[in-house]
Design an enzyme around this catalytic site. Structure first.
Site, PDB file in Angstrom:
ATOM      1  NE  ARG A  33      -2.282   0.705   3.679  1.00  0.00           N
ATOM      2  CZ  ARG A  33      -1.972   1.739   4.472  1.00  0.00           C
ATOM      3  NH1 ARG A  33      -2.271   2.970   4.097  1.00  0.00           N
ATOM      4  NH2 ARG A  33      -1.387   1.535   5.638  1.00  0.00           N
ATOM      5  CB  VAL A  74      -2.323  -7.065   4.890  1.00  0.00           C
ATOM      6  CG1 VAL A  74      -1.615  -6.812   3.565  1.00  0.00           C
ATOM      7  CG2 VAL A  74      -3.672  -7.759   4.640  1.00  0.00           C
ATOM      8  CE  LYS A  75      -4.042  -4.134  13.187  1.00  0.00           C
ATOM      9  NZ  LYS A  75      -4.087  -2.732  13.673  1.00  0.00           N
ATOM     10  CB  SER A 128       3.474 -21.295  12.202  1.00  0.00           C
ATOM     11  OG  SER A 128       4.132 -21.252  13.449  1.00  0.00           O
ATOM     12  N   GLY A 130       7.561 -17.396  12.255  1.00  0.00           N
ATOM     13  CA  GLY A 130       8.146 -16.076  12.458  1.00  0.00           C
ATOM     14  C   GLY A 130       9.012 -15.644  11.287  1.00  0.00           C
ATOM     15  CE  LYS A 183       0.314 -19.487  12.354  1.00  0.00           C
ATOM     16  NZ  LYS A 183       0.102 -18.332  13.196  1.00  0.00           N
ATOM     17  CG  HIS A 186       0.643 -23.448  15.464  1.00  0.00           C
ATOM     18  ND1 HIS A 186       1.043 -22.143  15.729  1.00  0.00           N
ATOM     19  CD2 HIS A 186       1.789 -24.129  15.246  1.00  0.00           C
ATOM     20  CE1 HIS A 186       2.350 -22.057  15.678  1.00  0.00           C
ATOM     21  NE2 HIS A 186       2.832 -23.249  15.389  1.00  0.00           N
ATOM     22  CG  ASN A 187      -0.891 -18.807  16.562  1.00  0.00           C
ATOM     23  OD1 ASN A 187      -0.264 -19.609  15.867  1.00  0.00           O
ATOM     24  ND2 ASN A 187      -0.925 -17.526  16.289  1.00  0.00           N
ATOM     25  CD  GLU A 190       3.263 -19.253  19.226  1.00  0.00           C
ATOM     26  OE1 GLU A 190       3.378 -18.035  19.425  1.00  0.00           O
ATOM     27  OE2 GLU A 190       3.096 -19.734  18.079  1.00  0.00           O
ATOM     28  NE  ARG A 445     -27.679 -26.254  34.845  1.00  0.00           N
ATOM     29  CZ  ARG A 445     -28.340 -26.822  33.838  1.00  0.00           C
ATOM     30  NH1 ARG A 445     -28.532 -28.129  33.823  1.00  0.00           N
ATOM     31  NH2 ARG A 445     -28.831 -26.078  32.869  1.00  0.00           N
ATOM     32  CG  HIS A 451     -32.142 -25.441  34.828  1.00  0.00           C
ATOM     33  ND1 HIS A 451     -32.663 -24.666  33.809  1.00  0.00           N
ATOM     34  CD2 HIS A 451     -31.658 -24.576  35.757  1.00  0.00           C
ATOM     35  CE1 HIS A 451     -32.483 -23.386  34.107  1.00  0.00           C
ATOM     36  NE2 HIS A 451     -31.879 -23.303  35.284  1.00  0.00           N
TER      37      HIS A 451
END
Length: 482
Positions: A33, A74-75, A128, A130, A183, A186-187, A190, A445, A451
């Site tokens: 951009r 991108v973000k 993944s 980095g 993913k 995965h994070n 992590e 409950r 319930h």
């Protein structure tokens, strides 16, 4: 000359990924951009290489071979939607839009539907590893329009990390948002791994009074065993790092953790799916607690805690820490796989669970030695409901129990928090418990809200209500699960 693939977004990850692509023999069109970044890249790290620098989206799309492969790094959020809107008018049926950022999987499901409605194909891929992984070979988790895979597969599998056996750490995950969901998990794992390592570090430092050099030696030894992994390796390096002035940088870093949201998304997804992702949830909350730095400083002067000091065999306890960390790490993966299985049923994805473990064996942040054991577990039983039920994993749990419980007991005695490792043990004990106290919970409950409950002497699915006070009558609430 046309480009094999194009990439929008020349920040750290994007710049390194296109250098990886070019190094593997592909011609890459690049756009940003802020167009000055394009010029600076072409004159700098991209000089003399097979890059096509573009200043407009129209030129960028025109520079691509058909079917066009437009990748964005991108973000997450609105910027992804903005670029999709910008590129669609310049594409033709069969062209492919790829989101390689950390997008939330519901957004990817929505975007895939939109893009496919225009006759185009959509891929949401986790990337993944980095900065270094992007340059040298990341783990990639693509999902989306199945017809896109044959076109992106040669590029993705060539630029991804490779296992020692030469297997690419990249394979097709599943439909629409499946790639970004995997993913996200995965994070989340992590987050859990990092928190548990930090808990061990605090126990060593504050509980055992170990120096950075002593801890560095322990993590060096651990990285040569079953705990061998990227995060253990970098922890070793961090604890051994000194500036030219001899300063241990880790000691001067403010203890207030940041987060970008993927761990939180994982915990929310677990709640939505009704899955007990307790360890990762505690890891997220531990970061939140760390961020309350000023409050904690005040509380440290006002709230009492134990005054005990460690009096045991330090060497033996370090071995207990190793076993507790290993067992807890296995619980983290077991919970993550439970979540993926539940989501696959909800969203009608066809996930290859053993293949996911292979994708995580190289390039990514959670890469570790025992991921091959997860692949073997699903090879033995593709319908495995929980990794802890596999013989390899259940044996580790059995062998680690005494050490694991000793670590949690000692942490409580010394007043050292171990939320993630403690949650892992509580989950293990709960999962192996044939009868939990939820019978009392269901009675509570039913008492205050009518319930209803099921009975052990009646078939599942048949519900009952008791008039506990004699004043409630026979009317009960409808039965449903949120």
């Amino acid at each position: 000359m046309k480009a094999d693939i194009g990439l929008i977004g020349l920040a750290v990850m994007g710049e390194n990924l296109v250098l990886n692509m070019e190094n593997k023999g592909f011609t890459v069109a690049v756009y940003n951009r802020t167009v000055e970044k394009v010029d600076n890249f072409i004159k700098g790290r991209g000089a003399g290489k097979k890059f096509i620098g573009c200043h407009t989206i129209a030129d960028f799309c025109a520079a691509l071979e058909r079917p066009r492969k437009v990748m964005m790094l991108v973000k997450a959020g609105q910027p992804v939607d903005n670029f999709i809107e910008q590129v669609i008018p310049h594409l033709e049926p069969g062209d492919i839009i790829i989101d390689g950022g950390n997008s939330h999987f519901p957004d990817t499901i929505r975007r895939a539907e939109l893009v496919e409605s225009k006759g185009l194909l959509y891929v949401g891929t986790g990337v993944s590893g980095g900065e270094e992984g992007a340059l040298l070979g990341p783990s990639m988790m693509p999902g989306g329009s199945p017809a896109a895979w044959e076109h992106v597969k040669p590029i993705f599998q060539k630029i991804s990390a490779q296992t020692d056996a030469g297997e690419p750490c990249c394979d097709w995950v599943g439909e629409n948002g499946a790639g970004h969901f995997v993913k996200m998990v995965h994070n989340g794992i992590e987050y859990g791994d990092m928190q548990m390592i930090c808990e061990v570090y605090q126990m060593m430092k504050d509980g055992l009074g170990m120096t950075n050099d002593e801890m560095h030696s322990v993590f060096t030894e651990w990285n040569d065993g079953e705990l061998n992994s990227y995060l253990i390796e970098i922890t070793r390096d961090i604890l051994g790092y000194r500036t030219d002035e001899g300063e241990a940088v880790v000691d001067f870093i403010l203890d207030a953790a940041g987060q970008k949201g993927t761990g939180k998304w994982t915990a929310i997804a677990a709640l939505d799916e009704g899955q007990p992702l307790t360890l990762i949830g505690e890891a997220v909350f531990a970061r939140c607690l760390s961020a309350l730095k000023e409050e904690r400083v005040v509380a440290a002067d006002k709230l009492a805690g134990p005054t005990e000091t460690f009096k045991g065999d330090r060497k033996a306890f370090i071995n207990d820490l190793r076993q507790a960390l290993y067992a807890s790490k296995l619980v983290s993966y077991a919970q993550g796989y439970q979540l993926m299985r539940a989501a696959a049923e909800t969203y009608k994805w066809h996930l290859n669970y053993g293949g996911i473990a292979l994708m995580w064996r190289g390039g990514c942040i959670i890469r570790s030695l025992f991921l091959g054991k997860i692949k073997e577990a699903f090879d033995r039983d593709p319908e495995l409901s929980n990794l802890l039920l596999d013989p390899f994993f259940s044996d580790i749990m059995k062998q680690s129990q005494c050490a694991w419980r000793n670590v949690i007991r000692t942490a409580a005695e010394l007043g050292i928090p171990m939320p993630a490792i403690g949650a892992a043990l509580s989950y293990y004990d709960g999962y192996r418990c044939a009868r939990l106290p939820a019978n009392l919970l269901q009675a509570q409950r039913d008492y205050f809200g009518a319930h209803t409950y099921e009975r052990t002497d009646k078939p599942r699915g048949e519900f009952f209500h008791t008039n506990w006070t004699g004043r409630g009558g026979t009317t009960s609430a409808s039965t449903y699960v949120v």
